[in-house]
Design a protein around this motif. Structure first.
Motif, PDB file in Angstrom:
ATOM      1  N   ASP A 183       0.810  -1.206   0.000  1.00 51.73           N
ATOM      2  CA  ASP A 183       0.000   0.000   0.000  1.00 51.73           C
ATOM      3  C   ASP A 183       0.847   1.261   0.000  1.00 51.73           C
ATOM      4  O   ASP A 183       0.331   2.365   0.111  1.00 51.73           O
ATOM      5  CB  ASP A 183      -0.981   0.008   1.185  1.00 51.73           C
ATOM      6  CG  ASP A 183      -0.302  -0.245   2.507  1.00 51.73           C
ATOM      7  OD1 ASP A 183      -0.177   0.705   3.287  1.00 51.73           O
ATOM      8  OD2 ASP A 183       0.089  -1.390   2.752  1.00 51.73           O
ATOM      9  N   GLY A 212       4.099   4.228   0.388  1.00 52.16           N
ATOM     10  CA  GLY A 212       4.247   5.378   1.257  1.00 52.16           C
ATOM     11  C   GLY A 212       4.748   5.015   2.635  1.00 52.16           C
ATOM     12  O   GLY A 212       4.990   3.863   2.961  1.00 52.16           O
ATOM     13  N   GLY A 213       4.926   6.052   3.498  1.00 51.93           N
ATOM     14  CA  GLY A 213       5.387   5.818   4.849  1.00 51.93           C
ATOM     15  C   GLY A 213       4.226   5.705   5.820  1.00 51.93           C
ATOM     16  O   GLY A 213       3.076   5.987   5.490  1.00 51.93           O
ATOM     17  N   ASP A 214       4.552   5.276   7.041  1.00 60.24           N
ATOM     18  CA  ASP A 214       3.524   5.157   8.066  1.00 60.24           C
ATOM     19  C   ASP A 214       3.019   6.538   8.466  1.00 60.24           C
ATOM     20  O   ASP A 214       3.763   7.525   8.475  1.00 60.24           O
ATOM     21  CB  ASP A 214       4.094   4.458   9.299  1.00 60.24           C
ATOM     22  CG  ASP A 214       4.393   2.987   9.050  1.00 60.24           C
ATOM     23  OD1 ASP A 214       4.069   2.500   7.944  1.00 60.24           O
ATOM     24  OD2 ASP A 214       4.958   2.345   9.950  1.00 60.24           O
ATOM     25  N   LEU A 215       1.735   6.599   8.822  1.00 59.71           N
ATOM     26  CA  LEU A 215       1.175   7.824   9.373  1.00 59.71           C
ATOM     27  C   LEU A 215       1.586   7.955  10.831  1.00 59.71           C
ATOM     28  O   LEU A 215       1.868   6.960  11.506  1.00 59.71           O
ATOM     29  CB  LEU A 215      -0.355   7.790   9.278  1.00 59.71           C
ATOM     30  CG  LEU A 215      -0.977   7.770   7.887  1.00 59.71           C
ATOM     31  CD1 LEU A 215      -2.500   7.771   8.010  1.00 59.71           C
ATOM     32  CD2 LEU A 215      -0.516   8.940   7.049  1.00 59.71           C
ATOM     33  N   ALA A 243      -5.051   9.654   3.074  1.00 57.44           N
ATOM     34  CA  ALA A 243      -4.032   8.606   3.100  1.00 57.44           C
ATOM     35  C   ALA A 243      -4.484   7.395   2.296  1.00 57.44           C
ATOM     36  O   ALA A 243      -3.703   6.823   1.520  1.00 57.44           O
ATOM     37  CB  ALA A 243      -3.730   8.206   4.544  1.00 57.44           C
ATOM     38  N   ARG A 277      -2.625   5.930  -1.073  1.00 52.12           N
ATOM     39  CA  ARG A 277      -2.070   4.585  -1.199  1.00 52.12           C
ATOM     40  C   ARG A 277      -2.544   3.920  -2.483  1.00 52.12           C
ATOM     41  O   ARG A 277      -1.782   3.286  -3.200  1.00 52.12           O
ATOM     42  CB  ARG A 277      -2.468   3.717   0.000  1.00 52.12           C
ATOM     43  CG  ARG A 277      -2.016   4.235   1.374  1.00 52.12           C
ATOM     44  CD  ARG A 277      -0.520   4.129   1.602  1.00 52.12           C
ATOM     45  NE  ARG A 277       0.246   5.173   0.928  1.00 52.12           N
ATOM     46  CZ  ARG A 277       0.364   6.429   1.373  1.00 52.12           C
ATOM     47  NH1 ARG A 277      -0.245   6.792   2.484  1.00 52.12           N
ATOM     48  NH2 ARG A 277       1.084   7.310   0.721  1.00 52.12           N
ATOM     49  N   THR A 286      -4.420   0.084   7.713  1.00 47.84           N
ATOM     50  CA  THR A 286      -2.990  -0.212   7.835  1.00 47.84           C
ATOM     51  C   THR A 286      -2.252   0.981   8.433  1.00 47.84           C
ATOM     52  O   THR A 286      -2.759   2.094   8.506  1.00 47.84           O
ATOM     53  CB  THR A 286      -2.370  -0.551   6.473  1.00 47.84           C
ATOM     54  OG1 THR A 286      -2.308   0.646   5.677  1.00 47.84           O
ATOM     55  CG2 THR A 286      -3.168  -1.613   5.744  1.00 47.84           C
ATOM     56  N   ASN A 287      -1.009   0.751   8.844  1.00 49.25           N
ATOM     57  CA  ASN A 287      -0.194   1.819   9.415  1.00 49.25           C
ATOM     58  C   ASN A 287       0.032   2.953   8.430  1.00 49.25           C
ATOM     59  O   ASN A 287       0.362   4.070   8.834  1.00 49.25           O
ATOM     60  CB  ASN A 287       1.159   1.266   9.873  1.00 49.25           C
ATOM     61  CG  ASN A 287       1.031   0.332  11.060  1.00 49.25           C
ATOM     62  OD1 ASN A 287       0.111   0.463  11.862  1.00 49.25           O
ATOM     63  ND2 ASN A 287       1.953  -0.619  11.176  1.00 49.25           N
ATOM     64  N   ARG A 288      -0.145   2.670   7.154  1.00 51.11           N
ATOM     65  CA  ARG A 288       0.049   3.687   6.122  1.00 51.11           C
ATOM     66  C   ARG A 288      -1.257   4.344   5.695  1.00 51.11           C
ATOM     67  O   ARG A 288      -1.281   5.156   4.775  1.00 51.11           O
ATOM     68  CB  ARG A 288       0.765   3.071   4.915  1.00 51.11           C
ATOM     69  CG  ARG A 288       2.172   2.605   5.262  1.00 51.11           C
ATOM     70  CD  ARG A 288       2.826   1.843   4.142  1.00 51.11           C
ATOM     71  NE  ARG A 288       4.188   1.480   4.487  1.00 51.11           N
ATOM     72  CZ  ARG A 288       4.981   0.754   3.712  1.00 51.11           C
ATOM     73  NH1 ARG A 288       4.531   0.304   2.558  1.00 51.11           N
ATOM     74  NH2 ARG A 288       6.207   0.468   4.089  1.00 51.11           N
TER      75      ARG A 288
END
Length: 272
Positions: free
Chosen positions: A50, A52-55, A72, A76, A220-222
């Protein structure tokens, strides 16, 4: 949930259903939307995920700013370039002789190639109908397999753009629901139980009253909305009640392959 339940009579995917109404296909049909983003390539060189970086952790802590998660989630999917969306709706009631048909829908989107296939099966048991819509750019067709055994082709009026899936209604409602939150193995899990967790107008169904409510969603974390499930119990003014349940997942993000259906040439000939 105006995107899912609306009014007493609706036509969706070519089928008219009277009585209790589900409108699950409506939130699949946006109003346009283009993207020129390429697929995400991970640090190991693989394509997909998905992206990109984590939020930051505070983005997931209730009360949730749904706009942050909406941005976000869309980011993704845009970056990945393709995805598959699967959903199921079911109905149950002891008060109605006939209910609208259950519905299972699978959507495959190739954002970069501007292609989409929407396949929906309506009904239960042997009384089912199947609808498959395909769009490539501005060209779009639909194949309908009816209960009568007949097959027909049409040019669908509904939009097949990805907008509604880039901004799913569940995330839009996050700001109107009191959510419990925990971190799980697959991301951030949100739950809500009971009508007292809903703000006025949340998951609205017009004149029908919500008397029971449960929601579970995983992000998800992203920031990608990975899946959600809900059960809503409605009661009409005359006291009759029914239950709508749904489950949906975003899968194959960045790895979905969309291909033109084998019946495309026949559809072109039949609709010209």
């Amino acid at each position: 949930m105006a995107a899912v339940v609306a009014g007493l009579v609706v036509a969706a995917g070519g089928v008219a259903a009277s009585g209790i109404v589900s409108q699950p296909l409506d939130h699949l049909m946006g109003s346009g939307g283009e993207t020129d983003s390429g697929p995400i390539v991970g640090p190991d060189g693989t394509v997909g995920g998905d992206g990109g970086g984590d939020l930051p952790a505070e983005a997931f802590t209730p009360p949730v700013d749904q706009d942050v998660l909406l941005d976000a989630h869309a980011g993704r999917l845009d970056a990945a370039g393709s995805f598959t969306f699967e959903e199921r709706y079911t109905f149950a009631s002891d008060d109605f002789d006939a209910l609208p048909a259950n519905r299972t829908t699978t959507v495959t989107h190739d954002l970069d190639g501007d292609q989409v296939v929407v396949e929906s099966v309506v009904g239960s048991g042997t009384a089912t109908e199947r609808y498959v819509a395909y769009r490539n750019g501005k060209e779009k067709y639909e194949r309908r397999e009816l209960q009568t055994g007949e097959t027909e082709y049409a040019t669908p009026e509904r939009d097949l753009a990805p907008d509604a899936l880039l901004e799913p209604f569940v995330l839009q409602e996050f700001g109107n629901v009191t959510l419990d939150h925990r971190e799980g193995e697959t991301g951030h899990v949100y739950t809500a139980t009971g009508v007292d967790t809903l703000s006025d107008g949340a998951f609205s169904s017009g004149t029908q009253e919500i008397v029971g409510f449960e929601l579970t969603a995983t992000v998800t974390n992203r920031g990608l909305l990975r899946s959600y499930s809900f059960t809503i119990e409605y009661q009409q003014e005359d006291g009759r009640a029914y239950t709508l349940s749904g489950h949906a997942e975003f899968t194959a993000v960045g790895t979905t392959d969309v291909r033109a259906p084998t019946w495309l040439s026949e559809a072109r000939e039949s609709t010209t």
